[in-house]
Each structure stands twice: as C-alpha cells, then as structure tokens.
Write a protein that holds these residues in place. Structure first.
Motif, PDB file in Angstrom:
ATOM      1  N   LEU A 125       0.835  -1.197   0.000  1.00 58.57           N
ATOM      2  CA  LEU A 125       0.000   0.000   0.000  1.00 58.57           C
ATOM      3  C   LEU A 125       0.875   1.255   0.000  1.00 58.57           C
ATOM      4  O   LEU A 125       0.551   2.243  -0.669  1.00 58.57           O
ATOM      5  CB  LEU A 125      -0.935  -0.003   1.204  1.00 58.57           C
ATOM      6  CG  LEU A 125      -1.842   1.229   1.348  1.00 58.57           C
ATOM      7  CD1 LEU A 125      -2.696   1.425   0.106  1.00 58.57           C
ATOM      8  CD2 LEU A 125      -2.721   1.103   2.587  1.00 58.57           C
ATOM      9  N   SER A 126       1.980   1.232   0.742  1.00 59.20           N
ATOM     10  CA  SER A 126       2.894   2.375   0.756  1.00 59.20           C
ATOM     11  C   SER A 126       3.431   2.655  -0.646  1.00 59.20           C
ATOM     12  O   SER A 126       3.476   3.812  -1.092  1.00 59.20           O
ATOM     13  CB  SER A 126       4.061   2.112   1.705  1.00 59.20           C
ATOM     14  OG  SER A 126       3.622   2.059   3.041  1.00 59.20           O
ATOM     15  N   LYS A 127       3.818   1.597  -1.355  1.00 60.38           N
ATOM     16  CA  LYS A 127       4.298   1.768  -2.728  1.00 60.38           C
ATOM     17  C   LYS A 127       3.196   2.325  -3.622  1.00 60.38           C
ATOM     18  O   LYS A 127       3.443   3.170  -4.482  1.00 60.38           O
ATOM     19  CB  LYS A 127       4.791   0.428  -3.279  1.00 60.38           C
ATOM     20  CG  LYS A 127       6.038  -0.112  -2.595  1.00 60.38           C
ATOM     21  CD  LYS A 127       6.445  -1.463  -3.181  1.00 60.38           C
ATOM     22  CE  LYS A 127       7.666  -2.020  -2.485  1.00 60.38           C
ATOM     23  NZ  LYS A 127       8.038  -3.359  -3.034  1.00 60.38           N
ATOM     24  N   CYS A 128       1.981   1.846  -3.404  1.00 60.58           N
ATOM     25  CA  CYS A 128       0.832   2.314  -4.167  1.00 60.58           C
ATOM     26  C   CYS A 128       0.617   3.814  -3.959  1.00 60.58           C
ATOM     27  O   CYS A 128       0.410   4.562  -4.924  1.00 60.58           O
ATOM     28  CB  CYS A 128      -0.413   1.536  -3.750  1.00 60.58           C
ATOM     29  SG  CYS A 128      -1.959   2.125  -4.451  1.00 60.58           S
ATOM     30  N   VAL A 129       0.675   4.268  -2.714  1.00 62.36           N
ATOM     31  CA  VAL A 129       0.480   5.687  -2.401  1.00 62.36           C
ATOM     32  C   VAL A 129       1.562   6.538  -3.057  1.00 62.36           C
ATOM     33  O   VAL A 129       1.275   7.589  -3.637  1.00 62.36           O
ATOM     34  CB  VAL A 129       0.458   5.906  -0.873  1.00 62.36           C
ATOM     35  CG1 VAL A 129       0.485   7.398  -0.545  1.00 62.36           C
ATOM     36  CG2 VAL A 129      -0.771   5.251  -0.261  1.00 62.36           C
ATOM     37  N   HIS A 130       2.808   6.087  -2.977  1.00 59.01           N
ATOM     38  CA  HIS A 130       3.906   6.826  -3.629  1.00 59.01           C
ATOM     39  C   HIS A 130       3.653   6.936  -5.127  1.00 59.01           C
ATOM     40  O   HIS A 130       3.856   8.003  -5.730  1.00 59.01           O
ATOM     41  CB  HIS A 130       5.236   6.109  -3.380  1.00 59.01           C
ATOM     42  CG  HIS A 130       5.850   6.395  -2.049  1.00 59.01           C
ATOM     43  ND1 HIS A 130       6.447   7.595  -1.736  1.00 59.01           N
ATOM     44  CD2 HIS A 130       5.958   5.621  -0.921  1.00 59.01           C
ATOM     45  CE1 HIS A 130       6.904   7.568  -0.493  1.00 59.01           C
ATOM     46  NE2 HIS A 130       6.619   6.380   0.022  1.00 59.01           N
ATOM     47  N   CYS A 131       3.225   5.850  -5.737  1.00 59.90           N
ATOM     48  CA  CYS A 131       2.976   5.804  -7.178  1.00 59.90           C
ATOM     49  C   CYS A 131       1.874   6.790  -7.572  1.00 59.90           C
ATOM     50  O   CYS A 131       2.025   7.578  -8.514  1.00 59.90           O
ATOM     51  CB  CYS A 131       2.601   4.383  -7.585  1.00 59.90           C
ATOM     52  SG  CYS A 131       2.216   4.173  -9.330  1.00 59.90           S
ATOM     53  N   VAL A 132       0.768   6.764  -6.838  1.00 60.77           N
ATOM     54  CA  VAL A 132      -0.364   7.641  -7.129  1.00 60.77           C
ATOM     55  C   VAL A 132       0.017   9.104  -6.894  1.00 60.77           C
ATOM     56  O   VAL A 132      -0.370   9.992  -7.661  1.00 60.77           O
ATOM     57  CB  VAL A 132      -1.583   7.236  -6.279  1.00 60.77           C
ATOM     58  CG1 VAL A 132      -2.685   8.293  -6.360  1.00 60.77           C
ATOM     59  CG2 VAL A 132      -2.114   5.886  -6.733  1.00 60.77           C
ATOM     60  N   TYR A 133       0.778   9.345  -5.840  1.00 59.91           N
ATOM     61  CA  TYR A 133       1.227  10.715  -5.569  1.00 59.91           C
ATOM     62  C   TYR A 133       2.050  11.276  -6.728  1.00 59.91           C
ATOM     63  O   TYR A 133       1.971  12.465  -7.055  1.00 59.91           O
ATOM     64  CB  TYR A 133       2.055  10.748  -4.282  1.00 59.91           C
ATOM     65  CG  TYR A 133       2.738  12.074  -4.047  1.00 59.91           C
ATOM     66  CD1 TYR A 133       1.999  13.199  -3.694  1.00 59.91           C
ATOM     67  CD2 TYR A 133       4.119  12.205  -4.217  1.00 59.91           C
ATOM     68  CE1 TYR A 133       2.626  14.424  -3.502  1.00 59.91           C
ATOM     69  CE2 TYR A 133       4.737  13.422  -4.025  1.00 59.91           C
ATOM     70  CZ  TYR A 133       3.990  14.532  -3.664  1.00 59.91           C
ATOM     71  OH  TYR A 133       4.606  15.741  -3.493  1.00 59.91           O
ATOM     72  N   GLN A 134       2.816  10.426  -7.374  1.00 59.64           N
ATOM     73  CA  GLN A 134       3.649  10.841  -8.498  1.00 59.64           C
ATOM     74  C   GLN A 134       2.862  10.992  -9.799  1.00 59.64           C
ATOM     75  O   GLN A 134       3.426  11.287 -10.842  1.00 59.64           O
ATOM     76  CB  GLN A 134       4.786   9.834  -8.702  1.00 59.64           C
ATOM     77  CG  GLN A 134       5.804   9.827  -7.569  1.00 59.64           C
ATOM     78  CD  GLN A 134       6.708   8.604  -7.590  1.00 59.64           C
ATOM     79  OE1 GLN A 134       6.654   7.795  -8.533  1.00 59.64           O
ATOM     80  NE2 GLN A 134       7.522   8.464  -6.566  1.00 59.64           N
ATOM     81  N   GLY A 135       1.546  10.812  -9.731  1.00 58.17           N
ATOM     82  CA  GLY A 135       0.711  11.001 -10.903  1.00 58.17           C
ATOM     83  C   GLY A 135       0.520   9.761 -11.750  1.00 58.17           C
ATOM     84  O   GLY A 135      -0.031   9.835 -12.860  1.00 58.17           O
ATOM     85  N   GLN A 136       0.950   8.602 -11.247  1.00 57.69           N
ATOM     86  CA  GLN A 136       0.823   7.358 -11.997  1.00 57.69           C
ATOM     87  C   GLN A 136      -0.429   6.594 -11.560  1.00 57.69           C
ATOM     88  O   GLN A 136      -1.111   6.976 -10.615  1.00 57.69           O
ATOM     89  CB  GLN A 136       2.066   6.501 -11.788  1.00 57.69           C
ATOM     90  CG  GLN A 136       3.360   7.186 -12.211  1.00 57.69           C
ATOM     91  CD  GLN A 136       4.575   6.370 -11.857  1.00 57.69           C
ATOM     92  OE1 GLN A 136       4.559   5.148 -11.896  1.00 57.69           O
ATOM     93  NE2 GLN A 136       5.668   7.040 -11.499  1.00 57.69           N
ATOM     94  N   ILE A 137      -0.717   5.516 -12.279  1.00 55.70           N
ATOM     95  CA  ILE A 137      -1.860   4.663 -11.957  1.00 55.70           C
ATOM     96  C   ILE A 137      -1.347   3.348 -11.375  1.00 55.70           C
ATOM     97  O   ILE A 137      -0.446   2.737 -11.941  1.00 55.70           O
ATOM     98  CB  ILE A 137      -2.716   4.395 -13.205  1.00 55.70           C
ATOM     99  CG1 ILE A 137      -3.356   5.699 -13.687  1.00 55.70           C
ATOM    100  CG2 ILE A 137      -3.792   3.352 -12.920  1.00 55.70           C
ATOM    101  CD1 ILE A 137      -4.063   5.589 -15.003  1.00 55.70           C
TER     102      ILE A 137
END
Length: 344
Positions: A125-137
């Motif tokens: 989930l932490s990786k997911c949040v970082h990814c979404v924060y960076q504008g990715q899906i």
C-alpha cells in the motif's frame, strides 16, 4: 505536503488522508502507514458527509478511501465521485475487500488512481500511495484489462469530423461537453461562469459551424458512431512525425482536454498504437479511463430520452454493430502488421 526539518536536508512529506470502513480500521491502517517516514498520515474519524465538507479545501496529497463507508456498500465510491466534482485533481487509492470486476470498474469510473486489496501487505500500500502521488496509476494487468475490456465493449463515440473539431474554439468545446453531460443552459452558465445569453450565443455559433439546428442533433452528432476519429488516428500512425500528424494530434489533444469523449478515446488509441515511449501506454490508459467516464455519462443521458422498447431495439442493433466492428478491427490490425504500422 509538509517538510521534514533537518540541518542538512529538507525532505518533503506526503500527506495521506485515510478513511477506512470503520474508525478502528482507519486508525489501525493509519498507524501502519506511519512506518513510512515520508508519510504524514491523517486518520479521518468523521462520516462520509463530513469528509466531503472537509475536502472542499483539501489538505492531503493522497486520499486512501474504503470502497464501503458508513456501513453502506460502495458509499466510498459515491464520495470519491462527489469529491472529484469538487476538485478533479484528487488523487485517490480505493481499498477493497475483494477484487470483483464490477467493483473495480466502478472504482475507476469514480476516479480511483490506485486499486488496493486489503489482503495485501501494508508495504505494498505504501508503494501504491507513492505511485499515485507521483501522478501514476496503480493497477495490475488484470485490473487494467477490466477497464480496457469495458471500453472495448462500449459503443464508440466521436466528436464530429476533423474539420468540425478544428472549427470550434476552446469555449465552444466546453459548452458542447456540458451539453453532452445533459446540463441545461442555466447549469452550463453556472459551471462556466457565463450568462445564459452568452451560452445561447455559443450554441448558435456551434450549430452554424457544424451544420445542425438543435441540441438533439448536436448531441447525436457528438456521440454517434463514425470512422472520422478513427481515420485521424490511422493517418497519424502512418505519417508519424509529419506536420500534418502533429496538427491532428494537437487538435485531438485540445478537444480531449475540453472534455469531448471521442477525442479522448481517439487520443488513447493513438498513444496505444504508436508506443514510441514507455510513457505512451500509461497515457493511453489515462485517456481510456477519462473516455470511459464520459461515455458512461452519455449513455445515461441518452437512456433517459428513450422508451424501454427503444432501449431494447438499440441493444440488439448495438450487438450486431459490435460484432461487425470486431471483425473489421481484426482485418485492419492484420493490414497494419503487414505494412509495419504496428508490430506483430
């Protein structure tokens, strides 16, 4: 976003707002996410209604929200849709108990940028949040295929022909988009901060440029099947790098950003077929998601205009046309592969 104070370096922290299905689950998840030192985690204790009120002026970079809130199934998706109506830049991760296709699709339509199953480790989930924060899906291949399959099975939409698109100004495109959402002149005026008289003038100019005489004609011209946007995509593929291709791409980009669903779908197809850069696949998927939401809104609008008998007739005709389209698409793909337009 806040900043970590350090004599030698200043590291930006990502503010994460957590709204799980219950207060205890929210705090447990928030405590787990706090292990990531780059997060400032904010557990949300209120109701879904108060979450909407608090997000009028968002103080978080990423929202982690459960698909179910207030003991109501799918209430989290309703809240997310309403939040995106307030602020379209909301970056959200949707928490799911199970990954059912229909719920995945509804989450994407609500505006989710990440899909996370609660059975997965919190580190994921932490990786997911970082990814979404960076504008990715954040989505795996199965979840992405659910969205793409839904688009493939939806009626193709267009935004008239290439000449018509190039004739409309940005404001006129915005008015047409509002019309496609089913808004009245009064509602269009309120959204675009114009007078109703100005909205009428824009519509008259659009009618004149596109050769239609009513809102209904304009709506069906915008949403009915045609090969015009498809031909734009094909020409751009064949003439990649040419000035004409660049003009066509810019035209589609302008129309897509203004909200016309056919341009969004055509732009997604263009990115998907060319894939000259690693980011092209992500851009294609992004525009597919946007087009899917617009197509869904258009479908709901047209459904309200029809009787049950007309809807059933349309479904039968759509099934026939989709079967014909599938056969034609297969032949076209084989032709493109033979000429080297796309790789086999």
């Amino acid at each position: 976003m806040t900043t970590l104070s350090n004599p030698k370096t200043r590291i930006k922290k990502i503010r994460v707002l957590v709204a799980d299905s219950s207060r205890i689950h929210t705090h447990l998840l928030a405590d787990a996410l706090k292990r990531d030192l780059l997060f400032e985690v904010l557990p949300f204790d209120g109701t879904s209604r108060s979450l909407l009120a608090s997000f009028a002026e968002p103080d978080a970079d990423v929202l982690v929200i459960s698909v179910n809130l207030d003991d109501q199934p799918l209430r989290g998706l309703e809240v997310l849709s309403e939040l995106r109506a307030i602020n379209s830049k909301v970056r959200a991760v949707v928490l799911m108990d199970s990954l059912r296709d229909e719920v995945i699709l509804k989450a994407f339509r609500a505006g989710a940028r990440g899909i996370f199953c609660k059975s997965q480790p919190v580190e994921v989930l932490s990786k997911c949040v970082h990814c979404v924060y960076q504008g990715q899906i954040w989505a795996d291949s199965r979840e992405m295929s659910v969205a793409v399959e839904a688009l493939a099975n939806a009626p193709t939409v267009r935004a008239v022909n290439a000449r018509g698109l190039s004739l409309l100004s940005k404001r006129e495109l915005q008015v047409v988009n509002c019309l496609a959402e089913g808004l009245s002149n009064r509602e269009i005026a309120k959204r675009l901060e114009l007078s109703q008289h100005t909205v009428k003038n824009h519509l008259f100019r659009v009618f004149d440029k596109l050769g239609v005489s009513s809102r209904i004609e304009l709506l069906f011209m915008t949403l009915t099947p045609s090969g015009s946007t498809q031909s734009i995509t094909e020409n751009s593929m064949r003439n990649s790098g040419s000035d004409a291709s660049r003009d066509e791409f810019d035209m589609l980009q302008k129309a897509a950003e203004a909200g016309l669903p056919a341009a969004q779908l055509a732009l997604a197809q263009m990115y998907l077929m060319r894939r000259t850069e690693p980011e092209d696949a992500v851009r294609a998927y992004t525009w597919y998601l946007v087009a899917m939401e617009r197509a869904s809104q258009a479908k709901e609008l047209i459904t309200k205009m029809l009787t049950a008998k007309q809807i059933e007739e349309a479904r039968r005709e759509a099934g026939t046309k989709l079967a014909q389209t599938d056969a034609g698409s297969n032949r076209k793909l084989e032709a493109w592969q033979a000429t080297g337009v796309v790789e086999s």
